[in-house]
Write an enzyme that holds these catalytic residues in place. Structure first.
Site, PDB file in Angstrom:
ATOM      1  N   HIS A 167      13.675   3.072  21.573  1.00  0.00           N
ATOM      2  CA  HIS A 167      13.961   4.498  21.371  1.00  0.00           C
ATOM      3  C   HIS A 167      15.298   4.718  20.666  1.00  0.00           C
ATOM      4  CE1 HIS A 167      13.707   8.733  21.864  1.00  0.00           C
ATOM      5  NE2 HIS A 167      13.038   8.761  22.996  1.00  0.00           N
ATOM      6  N   ASP A 384      -4.065   7.353   9.838  1.00  0.00           N
ATOM      7  CA  ASP A 384      -5.249   6.755   9.220  1.00  0.00           C
ATOM      8  C   ASP A 384      -4.830   5.537   8.402  1.00  0.00           C
ATOM      9  OD1 ASP A 384      -7.547   6.071   7.861  1.00  0.00           O
ATOM     10  OD2 ASP A 384      -7.813   8.016   6.872  1.00  0.00           O
TER      11      ASP A 384
END
Length: 436
Positions: A167, A384
C-alpha cells in the site's frame, strides 16, 4: 488467531516456480533510490486482490500466462519502482531502492472449475490465498516484494489474476490505474493514462509548519479491554449489502431531526458502521471511540495533483467521541461528525499532516478505532486483459482487524457492500444492528 469465513473452502492448485519479470527496457527506468512521500509512510501493508475472468468461447486461455507476463514486462518500464526493494533510509523513513530486480510472477493450474469460487465478496484467506503469491519465509515488510502476480487457469478455461501490492506504493486510485494500464498493454493499446511518478511534489515544507490538530495520531486507552476479546475470540468476516432503498431509509433517518440537511451514501454508512461496531464491541460509556477514514486529496491541492499521480494521494481524517455519546445520540450526531471531518481536509490540512509526520514520525493509533476505506469509485471489474472484463473481483483478506471496506457491486453499481471482520461474539450483535 484463526479466521473463519462463511463461504470458506479450499481449491487444489499447483504452482510453477516464480520467475522475476523485469522491465522490458531500462530506457525510462532509474537506478538508485525512489522517494516515498509522508503520505506513503503510514500504510506499508500488503494488499491482496483477485480478479476473475470467465471462459471465452472464441478465445483459448492456454496462453494467458504468457500474455499477462509479457504485458507486465512492458508496463513495468513506466512503473519501474515496483521492481525495487523497500528499505529504511538514513532518516528513518521508507524508501525504494530501484534495483530492477523484478516482480515475482507465478503461473498456476487449478484442478476444478472456476465456479467453485462462488461469490468472492467476503474475504476468504483460506481459499483465495491460493490464488495469490507470497514469498515463503518473508515475515517482515522489508522482506516482501512490492508487487507479485499469479495467473491461475481453471479446467473450465476461466482464469484468475491474483495480485499483492504494498500500500505504500499505491492507494486504491493509483492501484486501479496501474491494473488498467497493465490490461491495456496486454491488449496492445496505447496507455490512456501514463503514470506521474515524481512524489517529491509532496515533500514536507522547510521548515515544517503544523497548523492543525492531528487527532488521527492520538493514542487512546483501551478501558474496555477489547484487545483481550480480539485475542481470545475467533475473527469472523462478513459482508452486508445496502441497496438504494435501504440507503434512502438511512438517509431519511439521519435527517429526520433536522440536525443535518443532507448526507451522502458514504457519510451515512460510515456513521452507521461506526456506531454499530462501537456497540457490538461493548465499549464502556467513557471509552473514547475513534473513526479514521481516507479522503482523496488529489483535487484539494492548487493546482490539483497531476493526472495519473502514482502514489498515495489520500490523507486520513478523524472523529473521536465517547462511546456513550455515539451510541445514545441519534444517527445524525455521527453523520455530522463524519461531515465535519471531511470538510477539514484542505490543502493546508494535508500539508500540515505531511509536516506532522516529518517532525514526529508518529503513526495513527488503531486502539478503539474503526478505519473505513472506500472502493466505491474504483472500477476494477472493468479490467480487460483480452478475454473480456472481470466478472468479479475481491480482497483475499483485510489488512488490519480495524479495517472496514466499502465497495460497489454489480454492473449498475447500485448496491454498496460493507466488508469487515469482528470477534465472532461481537459479529452476532453487529449483524442484528445492520437490520435497518
Amino acid at each position: 488467531m484463526e479466521a473463519i469465513c462463511e463461504n470458506g473452502g479450499l481449491i487444489p492448485v499447483s504452482k510453477s516456480e516464480p520467475i522475476l519479470v523485469q522491465p522490458e527496457t531500462s530506457l525510462n527506468t532509474n537506478q538508485g533510490f525512489y522517494f516515498l512521500s509522508n503520505l506513503d509512510q503510514n500504510i506499508a501493508v500488503i494488499i491482496q486482490t483477485v480478479y476473475c475472468f470467465k471462459p471465452d468461447e472464441n478465445k483459448s486461455s492456454d496462453n494467458v500466462g504468457d500474455v499477462i507476463k509479457r504485458a507486465l514486462a512492458k508496463i513495468l518500464v513506466h512503473f519501474y519502482p515496483l521492481t525495487g526493494n523497500l528499505r529504511v533510509s538514513s532518516d528513518g523513513k521508507l524508501i525504494v531502492e530501484c534495483t530492477n530486480r523484478g516482480v515475482p510472477f507465478v503461473e498456476a493450474e487449478a484442478d476444478c472449475n472456476m465456479d467453485v469460487l462462488g461469490d468472492i465478496t467476503v474475504p476468504d484467506p483460506g481459499m483465495l490465498g491460493k490464488l495469490v503469491y507470497t514469498v515463503p519465509g518473508a515475515n517482515h515488510i522489508l522482506e516482501m516484494p512490492l508487487l507479485t502476480a499469479q495467473v491461475t487457469r481453471f479446467k473450465c478455461g476461466g482464469f484468475v489474476l491474483g495480485m499483492t501490492i504494498n500500500h505504500c506504493m499505491t492507494d486504491g486510485i493509483s492501484a486501479m490505474e496501474f491494473v488498467h494500464s497493465w490490461a491495456e498493454t496486454a491488449r496492445s493499446k496505447t496507455l490512456t493514462l501514463p503514470p506521474f511518478i515524481d512524489r517529491t511534489i509532496l515533500r514536507s515544507r522547510e521548515p515544517p509548519s503544523i497548523k492543525y490538530p492531528h487527532k488521527e495520531f492520538q493514542e487512546i486507552t483501551d478501558t474496555s479491554n477489547m484487545s483481550t476479546l480480539y485475542q481470545e475470540d475467533q475473527l469472523m468476516y462478513n459482508s452486508f449489502q445496502f441497496n438504494q432503498e435501504k440507503i434512502a431509509r438511512l438517509k431519511k433517518t439521519a435527517m429526520e431531526d433536522g440536525i443535518i440537511k443532507n448526507c451522502t451514501t458514504f457519510t451515512v454508512l460510515t456513521a452507521l458502521v461506526w456506531r454499530a461496531r462501537t456497540k457490538a464491541l461493548k465499549m464502556k460509556p467513557n471509552q473514547q471511540s475513534k473513526l479514521l477514514f481516507a479522503v482523496d486529496g488529489r483535487s484539494k491541492f492548487n493546482p490539483p495533483l497531476p493526472k495519473g499521480y502514482f502514489g498515495n494521494g489520500i490523507v486520513l481524517t478523524c472523529c473521536i467521541c465517547n462511546a456513550s455519546e455515539l451510541i445514545e445520540k441519534p444517527l445524525s450526531f455521527a453523520v455530522e461528525h463524519v461531515q465535519n471531518a471531511i470538510k477539514m481536509v484542505t490543502e493546508g490540512f494535508i500539508r500540515s499532516a505531511i509536516d506532522y509526520f516529518e517532525v514526529t514520525r508518529a503513526r495513527p493509533s488503531l486502539t478503539a478505532t474503526l478505519l473505513v476505506t472506500s472502493w466505491t469509485r474504483l472500477d476494477f471489474d472493468t479490467t480487460d486483459f483480452g478475454w473480456g472484463e472481470a466478472v468479479q473481483s475481491g480482497c483475499v483478506n483485510l489488512p488490519e482487524k480495524e479495517v472496514a471496506l466499502l465497495l460497489c457491486n454489480g454492473r449498475d453499481r447500485k448496491i454498496t457492500t460493507l466488508l469487515l471482520g469482528l470477534p465472532i461474539t461481537a459479529m452476532k450483535t453487529f449483524q442484528e444492528l445492520m437490520q435497518v
